[in-house]
Design a protein around this motif. Sequence first.
Motif, PDB file in Angstrom:
ATOM      1  N   ILE A   1      -2.779   6.254  14.157  1.00 21.32           N
ATOM      2  CA  ILE A   1      -2.926   5.713  12.808  1.00 21.32           C
ATOM      3  C   ILE A   1      -3.115   4.199  12.888  1.00 21.32           C
ATOM      4  O   ILE A   1      -3.012   3.616  13.964  1.00 21.32           O
ATOM      5  CB  ILE A   1      -1.691   6.045  11.915  1.00 21.32           C
ATOM      6  CG1 ILE A   1      -0.398   5.541  12.572  1.00 21.32           C
ATOM      7  CG2 ILE A   1      -1.615   7.525  11.630  1.00 21.32           C
ATOM      8  CD1 ILE A   1       0.837   5.659  11.693  1.00 21.32           C
ATOM      9  N   THR A   2      -3.361   3.577  11.749  1.00 19.97           N
ATOM     10  CA  THR A   2      -3.492   2.110  11.728  1.00 19.97           C
ATOM     11  C   THR A   2      -2.111   1.497  11.487  1.00 19.97           C
ATOM     12  O   THR A   2      -1.170   2.173  11.052  1.00 19.97           O
ATOM     13  CB  THR A   2      -4.424   1.664  10.585  1.00 19.97           C
ATOM     14  OG1 THR A   2      -3.789   2.030   9.343  1.00 19.97           O
ATOM     15  CG2 THR A   2      -5.789   2.328  10.692  1.00 19.97           C
ATOM     16  N   TRP A   3      -2.023   0.189  11.732  1.00 25.10           N
ATOM     17  CA  TRP A   3      -0.768  -0.515  11.445  1.00 25.10           C
ATOM     18  C   TRP A   3      -0.446  -0.444   9.949  1.00 25.10           C
ATOM     19  O   TRP A   3       0.713  -0.304   9.563  1.00 25.10           O
ATOM     20  CB  TRP A   3      -0.839  -1.972  11.904  1.00 25.10           C
ATOM     21  CG  TRP A   3      -0.447  -2.122  13.344  1.00 25.10           C
ATOM     22  CD1 TRP A   3      -1.277  -2.239  14.418  1.00 25.10           C
ATOM     23  CD2 TRP A   3       0.893  -2.151  13.859  1.00 25.10           C
ATOM     24  NE1 TRP A   3      -0.549  -2.334  15.573  1.00 25.10           N
ATOM     25  CE2 TRP A   3       0.788  -2.297  15.266  1.00 25.10           C
ATOM     26  CE3 TRP A   3       2.161  -2.073  13.290  1.00 25.10           C
ATOM     27  CZ2 TRP A   3       1.914  -2.364  16.093  1.00 25.10           C
ATOM     28  CZ3 TRP A   3       3.280  -2.136  14.119  1.00 25.10           C
ATOM     29  CH2 TRP A   3       3.156  -2.272  15.498  1.00 25.10           C
ATOM     30  N   ASP A   4      -1.504  -0.554   9.118  1.00 22.66           N
ATOM     31  CA  ASP A   4      -1.252  -0.483   7.669  1.00 22.66           C
ATOM     32  C   ASP A   4      -0.608   0.846   7.291  1.00 22.66           C
ATOM     33  O   ASP A   4       0.333   0.898   6.508  1.00 22.66           O
ATOM     34  CB  ASP A   4      -2.568  -0.665   6.897  1.00 22.66           C
ATOM     35  CG  ASP A   4      -2.872  -2.141   6.674  1.00 22.66           C
ATOM     36  OD1 ASP A   4      -1.922  -2.957   6.771  1.00 22.66           O
ATOM     37  OD2 ASP A   4      -4.037  -2.465   6.418  1.00 22.66           O
TER      38      ASP A   4
ATOM     39  N   PHE B   1       8.198  -9.361  11.720  1.00 24.48           N
ATOM     40  CA  PHE B   1       7.482 -10.064  10.638  1.00 24.48           C
ATOM     41  C   PHE B   1       6.775  -9.064   9.720  1.00 24.48           C
ATOM     42  O   PHE B   1       6.863  -9.140   8.495  1.00 24.48           O
ATOM     43  CB  PHE B   1       6.429 -11.021  11.224  1.00 24.48           C
ATOM     44  CG  PHE B   1       6.975 -12.338  11.721  1.00 24.48           C
ATOM     45  CD1 PHE B   1       8.307 -12.505  12.038  1.00 24.48           C
ATOM     46  CD2 PHE B   1       6.132 -13.434  11.866  1.00 24.48           C
ATOM     47  CE1 PHE B   1       8.801 -13.726  12.497  1.00 24.48           C
ATOM     48  CE2 PHE B   1       6.609 -14.655  12.321  1.00 24.48           C
ATOM     49  CZ  PHE B   1       7.946 -14.802  12.641  1.00 24.48           C
ATOM     50  N   LEU B   2       6.035  -8.116  10.344  1.00 18.80           N
ATOM     51  CA  LEU B   2       5.253  -7.154   9.550  1.00 18.80           C
ATOM     52  C   LEU B   2       6.160  -6.316   8.659  1.00 18.80           C
ATOM     53  O   LEU B   2       5.892  -6.136   7.465  1.00 18.80           O
ATOM     54  CB  LEU B   2       4.453  -6.226  10.477  1.00 18.80           C
ATOM     55  CG  LEU B   2       3.264  -6.847  11.207  1.00 18.80           C
ATOM     56  CD1 LEU B   2       2.711  -5.862  12.230  1.00 18.80           C
ATOM     57  CD2 LEU B   2       2.162  -7.229  10.206  1.00 18.80           C
ATOM     58  N   VAL B   3       7.237  -5.805   9.254  1.00 25.25           N
ATOM     59  CA  VAL B   3       8.146  -4.938   8.493  1.00 25.25           C
ATOM     60  C   VAL B   3       8.903  -5.776   7.461  1.00 25.25           C
ATOM     61  O   VAL B   3       9.062  -5.377   6.303  1.00 25.25           O
ATOM     62  CB  VAL B   3       9.117  -4.200   9.437  1.00 25.25           C
ATOM     63  CG1 VAL B   3      10.117  -3.359   8.652  1.00 25.25           C
ATOM     64  CG2 VAL B   3       8.342  -3.319  10.406  1.00 25.25           C
ATOM     65  N   GLY B   4       9.337  -6.955   7.880  1.00 23.20           N
ATOM     66  CA  GLY B   4      10.088  -7.839   6.994  1.00 23.20           C
ATOM     67  C   GLY B   4       9.268  -8.260   5.778  1.00 23.20           C
ATOM     68  O   GLY B   4       9.769  -8.264   4.644  1.00 23.20           O
ATOM     69  N   LYS B   5       8.013  -8.590   5.994  1.00 21.34           N
ATOM     70  CA  LYS B   5       7.177  -9.035   4.871  1.00 21.34           C
ATOM     71  C   LYS B   5       6.939  -7.903   3.870  1.00 21.34           C
ATOM     72  O   LYS B   5       6.730  -8.146   2.687  1.00 21.34           O
ATOM     73  CB  LYS B   5       5.837  -9.581   5.385  1.00 21.34           C
ATOM     74  CG  LYS B   5       5.950 -10.998   5.975  1.00 21.34           C
ATOM     75  CD  LYS B   5       4.637 -11.429   6.613  1.00 21.34           C
ATOM     76  CE  LYS B   5       4.759 -12.774   7.330  1.00 21.34           C
ATOM     77  NZ  LYS B   5       4.940 -13.908   6.418  1.00 21.34           N
ATOM     78  N   ARG B   6       6.981  -6.647   4.367  1.00 22.66           N
ATOM     79  CA  ARG B   6       6.846  -5.509   3.448  1.00 22.66           C
ATOM     80  C   ARG B   6       8.134  -5.267   2.655  1.00 22.66           C
ATOM     81  O   ARG B   6       8.112  -4.987   1.470  1.00 22.66           O
ATOM     82  CB  ARG B   6       6.550  -4.215   4.230  1.00 22.66           C
ATOM     83  CG  ARG B   6       5.129  -4.049   4.678  1.00 22.66           C
ATOM     84  CD  ARG B   6       4.219  -3.744   3.481  1.00 22.66           C
ATOM     85  NE  ARG B   6       2.879  -3.418   3.932  1.00 22.66           N
ATOM     86  CZ  ARG B   6       2.373  -2.185   3.926  1.00 22.66           C
ATOM     87  NH1 ARG B   6       3.088  -1.171   3.505  1.00 22.66           N
ATOM     88  NH2 ARG B   6       1.146  -1.980   4.336  1.00 22.66           N
ATOM     89  N   LEU B   7       9.272  -5.368   3.351  1.00 22.38           N
ATOM     90  CA  LEU B   7      10.518  -4.879   2.754  1.00 22.38           C
ATOM     91  C   LEU B   7      11.370  -5.975   2.123  1.00 22.38           C
ATOM     92  O   LEU B   7      12.150  -5.708   1.226  1.00 22.38           O
ATOM     93  CB  LEU B   7      11.353  -4.139   3.817  1.00 22.38           C
ATOM     94  CG  LEU B   7      10.711  -2.879   4.423  1.00 22.38           C
ATOM     95  CD1 LEU B   7      11.605  -2.314   5.518  1.00 22.38           C
ATOM     96  CD2 LEU B   7      10.475  -1.818   3.356  1.00 22.38           C
TER      97      LEU B   7
END
Lengths: 878, 111
Positions: free
Chosen positions: A93-96, A510-516
């Motif tokens: 799958i993609t990162w998104d 960073f990726l998870v944090g910016k989402r949550l």
Amino acid sequence: MSERIIDCGDGTFKMRTCVWSPPGDHPVGCGMYLTVKDGKVVDVEGDPEHPITNGRLCVRCLTLPEYIYNDRRVIYPLKRDPKDRGKDKWERITWDEALDIIEERVNYIKENYGAEAIVAFQGTGREATLYKTPLAYAALGTPNSCFPMSGDSCYGPRCSVADFILGAGYPELDYAAYFPDRFDNPEWELPKYIVLWGKDPLFSNPDGFFGHAIIDLYKLGSKFIVIDPRVTWCAAHAEIHLQLRPGTDAALGLGLINVIINEDLYDHDFVENWCYGLEELKERADQYPLDKVEEITWVPAELIQKAARTLAANHPSSFMWGLAIDTNANGTQAGHCFLNIAALLGDLDVPGGVTLAVPASFMGKWRYECSKELPEGMLDKQITDNEQYKGFKAAHLIAHPDCILDTLETGEPYPLKMAWFYATNGIANTTNAQPKRWYNALMKMEFNVCQDTFMTPTAMGMCDLFLPVASAAEHDGMVLPHFGRNTHMVMAMNKCVEVGETKSDLEIDFLVGKRLNPKAWPWDNVSDFFTEQLHNGGVEKTFEDLREEGWFHMPFQYRKYEKGLLRPDGDVGFNTPTGLVELCSSLYEDWGEDPLPYYEENKLTPYARPDLMENYPLIMTTGGRETTSFHSEHRQIPSLRAIMPWPLVQINPETAKKYGIEDGDWVCIENPLSKAIEKAQVTEIVPPQVIHCQHGWWFPEQDGEAPNLYGVWKSNINSLIPHRAIGRIGFGAPFKNVACRIFKVDGLNALGTLSPDTEEGAIGTDPASFVSTPEQARAALYPNEKKQESVVVGGVECFPGLAEAPYELPGLVQWDAEKGAGFVNGHIYDPNTQWALDPETGTYFDAYTGYAYDAEASNLVDLETGKRYDLATREEIA
Amino acid sequence: MSQYALLIDYKYCTGCHVCEVSCRKEHDIPLDEWGIKINEMGPKKLSNGEWIWDYVPVPSQLCDLCADRVAEGKKPRCVHHCLAACMELIPVEEAGAKLAEHGAKTVVYMQ
């Protein structure tokens, strides 16, 4: 200083970097150049300008390209339906999409169970050590950040004891690491002796220490005193080797202290000015005369005396303490002895002694502030037995590992529903002490995420989402030896190449944090983040400066306690409640612990349990390191596997002969908890009663699907370690001292390969399922507890009120919970004879048919019909 | 051009396998062949009570003392990476003096 980038023409270049992880290692930051051609790392060469490593590299870095471009590597995000756990049904799958799934699942868990139902696990050593807890607190919003090794038995106990007794960061050997001119620095002195206590640093490079720096000092004239059950290379080259029985370190320490105090060998000036509790310590040490210590430890009294006298006569000397202090339920006391000895001899924070440090605020401030991202009251929900483990709680802001397993199994005080495996192949290594219990419990989670570099047994068996992590060559990072707790240099790890869609642990945060929880993750890139961390640490440089320079040294002064440099208030002394080195702790009593060191046997040794001595006469120790792997990593690297193809168990020649085992034979190691299979290495380096077993083994070349899971249960030595058999204040599990026996088997597969849920996985056929339930484990650990509850009826031990039989019930035997025994046609079943018995008449009845035993005729008789049956075949006799 | 030899002060060799792997990488040697190989003596407790545990790396005919690297002014790859820093490339004519300097448990190989 060396150049950051060297242009080699043709678009080929060499980039300088100081490597941490992955692959796994501690933050040593070995200096090297990676040659990049056509976007790929094609060569690795050590950087001769690096002040510590001087161009030297171990085999794990030399084979880095085999790791980066390994065909078993996972380089794209993957998902799998939770129904297909254990099956190779992953889908790219993609990162998104991966982030969408995480966001949806985390929100679902939060709404239905609360964020505390999420638990985040980490392995050891890798950058995860810095970045996992912030993910838990500031992104996922759970207080349950956990290092799952039973008793927190890696580094944490030593750091905690140093904090309690010295009020300082990690005490390290003075190898002139803080000085750019190293051994030429005029302030530095050569340690005359180096004590290696439960430590073999050559191949473990522990926590930021470059192992072969020991050899640098040895060449200059330092001598070794080694305290180790095994004859390590350093022990074979030592002046004195105290070859103690595994786990008796505290007794040996008290013996050494006894000699140092009673022979008046201690540094009066230091002790009078800077230590608290000498009288109390003397009183305690007097209870450990050397003849008693010799009996406990196997170390001759005269050798203990010689070691103490030698150290006292050779100042400065230095001390290194190893994992053996942590992997011991009595280790808090052993560590206290270790620090007391260094203090008594006046070797703390002096040139050529033991360096002390205040933990640096690089990352520390940020990590602490991440805990403030948790909502009000959330930290109170953290799973730790707050009453029992006050010491653990005082030192740590994370959940207690043994309590987490209890919660996973019982759902108390609340159920856990989601797990995040952050750089940990748990069932092969870190979710240990009976890892199959962890596996069974974690399979019940609704959603499991893994972030790692390879498809591991843990990911294949239990996870639903796989996030691919960048290797050391694929991301920017900052290397902090001792994780900031005694950091001689700060180094830059430079991104040289891209591989697939991998991301670093911090980038994933960073990726998870910016989402949550975007407000906690304001940085646009890791470079800005690192610059801020440098500034927090009082360094006015940017990360770009660090990349350009490669590394810089931290300032250092000796005798900081004389200068007011160890305490936040600027007073002289140590940062403890008394302001002194606490030979006698002023904290421990409040936590239900003895303020002075004492010796106590670990729970599952043949000495704690004489009842085990006959069947399990050997002592198993584990955890020794090889240069070819970092715990469970590197098993798929061809050059390394060629050097160490199979898990080895070291057996003394005398013992091997006794059990009919030859070098290279496959051997089953068994104890009351489980079994594991390893290959015999017959060697004199272990005493006859001790065996050493390698840990962290799985076989990436084997079938990855369940039940085999790359053979993770076959050599799973952690299965033999009891859960929650730890020290009083929450530290130390007996990874290096449990009872066992050994016997030769046909091969690695001799016991089956099996899942705990299959019939074949039953007792005796599956290496890891001997004890699969918490109740059975407790019974094995605490035999007296079971006996106290039992009553004897007609010569048979009964357990009134026990819901299930504590032993196997054959044939027609039915368990009667009220009476606490099995019955066949109203006759009580005796598990010892495996017959049912009528206590009144003394008649025995067959458990499978219910027929009576006729001793005279030596056959079975059906008392209703009078028909007779053969004793062996149970067929009717015509 | 001076002729070179490989000196190994093996009382410091810890058996880390770095020379073996470095050599494979430099000369592209397969896993079942060796440019240099570590031999082990011990670990064994001698009858005089001392322990012997020595590793002695021995080069094969596949070793050319990294002639190409040396021509570029570099050390042989094994010497460069040796964790114990107990290997050295020396001019042959200095062998006697170097042996005397390093003392017991030192060997010199000609390739």
